[in-house]
Scaffold this motif. Sequence first.
Motif, PDB file in Angstrom:
ATOM      1  N   LEU A  76       0.803  -1.222   0.000  1.00  0.00           N
ATOM      2  CA  LEU A  76       0.000   0.000   0.000  1.00  0.00           C
ATOM      3  C   LEU A  76       0.837   1.274   0.000  1.00  0.00           C
ATOM      4  O   LEU A  76       0.277   2.362   0.011  1.00  0.00           O
ATOM      5  CB  LEU A  76      -0.959  -0.010   1.186  1.00  0.00           C
ATOM      6  N   MET A  77       2.141   1.152  -0.063  1.00  0.00           N
ATOM      7  CA  MET A  77       2.977   2.332  -0.235  1.00  0.00           C
ATOM      8  C   MET A  77       3.308   2.561  -1.704  1.00  0.00           C
ATOM      9  O   MET A  77       3.889   3.586  -2.063  1.00  0.00           O
ATOM     10  CB  MET A  77       4.277   2.192   0.570  1.00  0.00           C
ATOM     11  N   ARG A  78       2.929   1.601  -2.567  1.00  0.00           N
ATOM     12  CA  ARG A  78       3.269   1.693  -3.989  1.00  0.00           C
ATOM     13  C   ARG A  78       2.071   1.478  -4.912  1.00  0.00           C
ATOM     14  O   ARG A  78       2.183   1.658  -6.123  1.00  0.00           O
ATOM     15  CB  ARG A  78       4.328   0.640  -4.336  1.00  0.00           C
ATOM     16  N   PHE A  79       0.899   1.094  -4.377  1.00  0.00           N
ATOM     17  CA  PHE A  79      -0.217   0.684  -5.227  1.00  0.00           C
ATOM     18  C   PHE A  79      -0.627   1.754  -6.232  1.00  0.00           C
ATOM     19  O   PHE A  79      -1.016   1.457  -7.362  1.00  0.00           O
ATOM     20  CB  PHE A  79      -1.419   0.291  -4.354  1.00  0.00           C
ATOM     21  N   HIS A  80      -0.556   3.032  -5.834  1.00  0.00           N
ATOM     22  CA  HIS A  80      -1.060   4.129  -6.668  1.00  0.00           C
ATOM     23  C   HIS A  80      -0.194   4.383  -7.887  1.00  0.00           C
ATOM     24  O   HIS A  80      -0.597   5.123  -8.793  1.00  0.00           O
ATOM     25  CB  HIS A  80      -1.181   5.403  -5.829  1.00  0.00           C
ATOM     26  N   ARG A  81       0.985   3.789  -7.932  1.00  0.00           N
ATOM     27  CA  ARG A  81       1.898   3.986  -9.058  1.00  0.00           C
ATOM     28  C   ARG A  81       1.870   2.814 -10.033  1.00  0.00           C
ATOM     29  O   ARG A  81       2.636   2.791 -11.002  1.00  0.00           O
ATOM     30  CB  ARG A  81       3.322   4.200  -8.540  1.00  0.00           C
ATOM     31  N   LEU A  82       1.000   1.860  -9.782  1.00  0.00           N
ATOM     32  CA  LEU A  82       0.960   0.654 -10.598  1.00  0.00           C
ATOM     33  C   LEU A  82      -0.404   0.498 -11.269  1.00  0.00           C
ATOM     34  O   LEU A  82      -1.435   0.475 -10.599  1.00  0.00           O
ATOM     35  CB  LEU A  82       1.239  -0.578  -9.730  1.00  0.00           C
ATOM     36  N   LEU A  83      -0.405   0.453 -12.600  1.00  0.00           N
ATOM     37  CA  LEU A  83      -1.598   0.152 -13.390  1.00  0.00           C
ATOM     38  C   LEU A  83      -2.791   1.014 -12.991  1.00  0.00           C
ATOM     39  O   LEU A  83      -2.722   2.237 -13.077  1.00  0.00           O
ATOM     40  CB  LEU A  83      -1.910  -1.349 -13.291  1.00  0.00           C
ATOM     41  N   ALA A  84      -3.880   0.401 -12.514  1.00  0.00           N
ATOM     42  CA  ALA A  84      -5.108   1.149 -12.217  1.00  0.00           C
ATOM     43  C   ALA A  84      -5.139   1.700 -10.801  1.00  0.00           C
ATOM     44  O   ALA A  84      -6.183   2.161 -10.334  1.00  0.00           O
ATOM     45  CB  ALA A  84      -6.329   0.251 -12.443  1.00  0.00           C
ATOM     46  N   GLY A  85      -4.012   1.675 -10.105  1.00  0.00           N
ATOM     47  CA  GLY A  85      -3.988   2.055  -8.706  1.00  0.00           C
ATOM     48  C   GLY A  85      -4.454   3.459  -8.396  1.00  0.00           C
ATOM     49  O   GLY A  85      -4.940   3.726  -7.286  1.00  0.00           O
ATOM     50  N   GLN A  86      -4.340   4.376  -9.353  1.00  0.00           N
ATOM     51  CA  GLN A  86      -4.777   5.753  -9.098  1.00  0.00           C
ATOM     52  C   GLN A  86      -6.255   5.823  -8.722  1.00  0.00           C
ATOM     53  O   GLN A  86      -6.675   6.732  -8.000  1.00  0.00           O
ATOM     54  CB  GLN A  86      -4.536   6.609 -10.340  1.00  0.00           C
TER      55      GLN A  86
END
Length: 586
Positions: free
Chosen positions: A473-483
Amino acid sequence: MTELNFEVMDEEVKDYARKQTYIFKQKFNAIFEKIRPDIKPYVYQKKVKSVELTGTAQCFVTVENGKNNLIVNGKEIYSTSGIIVWIKPEKEGDRIALFETSGSDEGILRVFSKDKQIYTEKGFVHDIIYFYDRFYLIREKRDENISSTSGSSNGIYLEDKYLFGKNIASGMGLSGEAYGDKIIIHAGNNISTELYIGEIGNPTTWKLFKKYKSQVKILDYENEILYTLRFEGNGILTVGEKEYPLDEPAEDAVRVKEGFLAVHMRDAKSIPVLYSSDCKKIKEFPFATYKGLIAMASDKKRANLVMGDFGTTFNIYSYSEGQIEQIEKNEVSKFNASEDWVNVNGKNVHYFFLQANRETRNTLVYGYGGFNISLLPSYNNLFAYLLNNGVNVVICNLPGGGEYGEEWHKLGMRENKINVYESFQAVIKKLKKEGKRVICYGVSNGGLLSSYTLTQIPEYIEGAVIGNPVIDLMRFHRLLAGQYWVSEYGNPDDENDAIFLKKYSSYEQLKPGKYPPSLTYSRMSDDRVHPAHALKFYDKLISYGNEAYLMIGEGGHLGSGLEDTVDETAFIASFIEYVFSKDSNM
């Protein structure tokens, strides 16, 4: 730990994933070969995935004989070995679109007219808006690095011309519908909605009409009156500026001749209720057994409802003139289902207990707890097999879901996410106290739940199954649909959000120590939840000397072909059988 950058998914990473998968499959092959023939009939049962209804077309998407099929007015007009993700018929016309994938989010749009295919397009296509003899497409770009200030990666296009979307915030999805000479555009995420309205053929007139701090479903727009279901509290039906709060949580609603047909959730069980046009309750349509809504649609006069239950892949009901009639069903098995609650911090958490076909302590506990998604009674290939082969199944209705309205959802979001974990753990601890042996299981956001449970209460579980998981959860927003998930989880780039995110990130919480056996699985072509989440977690587990297994398939987040699904389900069941057979008194 392996010195690989799992986020790049280059050939070296893929080779690692395939090697670890091979090791897992070799170990479990004997069990797999024994149970695969028994699992195949469960996977191949006929299912109904979705329904749409217009004044001229009754459309179903079915799964049968290894194919996804589009059925229009009783006639099959398209069949594929892929997955039909969505369909959309023209309200007043003969065109119908479907979006098909191999299991990933990227796929092929097909548009039909009078049963003939007139248009195809490959990519990330989320919606089609018909107008006159043309159509707009809502496309998403996944190859751009979208930041919190750069705008949405979704846009409305006419052919290749970009028309709308640059002022929509990052993480907001788009959809739209034509109503005569007007268009209504829906921009939203799991906590907010913006509606835009304008002339269908003139994008310069598309202006902001309404803003809400909630999810909103547009039910209709007629004579300049907007009808919606707003997901605030238990739900609010609106007719223009008039608002009608509902007494029980609403899963969905449609317009019918008498007013509205809503499907409420009563302790995670679906109850259709008919309302007048001014939202006075006319009658309920209770079911004799637990049912859960799969899909519903109407043409403003009649309606179709597709319901599931634990042993039935689908029940199709037709509504008309104040009556609901069952017209088709596919019952696979009958299971003894009961319900219970556990009190967590003053809140009652509901769960279903499905009794296996024989007395057993072995119990699979499943949860999700997020994104306002409700776990209602429904058929599951794996669960049906396990129940008929001596494993109980428990399905938890956790905070973060929508079973008890929007406040229940908010109780499991962002800094409140710990409520989801504590509720899931409370159910497990209660079952353990009753003498059950537990494997925890979750998929996607539920994979975060089961992986976190593994790190926090290893002494209470025999094992964990962690499917297509969000874990780092420290990197999810930078991967694929994480935004798109920042509104649900929080933003790791915000120092305040990062504090609570780190506390409930399974990857951060995994420390050196002894954990029970785990199976983490993902799919190589998952373009929604990056396989790196699964790979990094598994790699960290084995670096600490734990018994952990990895299975990486070739499909996407939505699944894969039917034979691949049989294989995946059989290997998961093989792991479950293996864990429960260790030192088991059954």
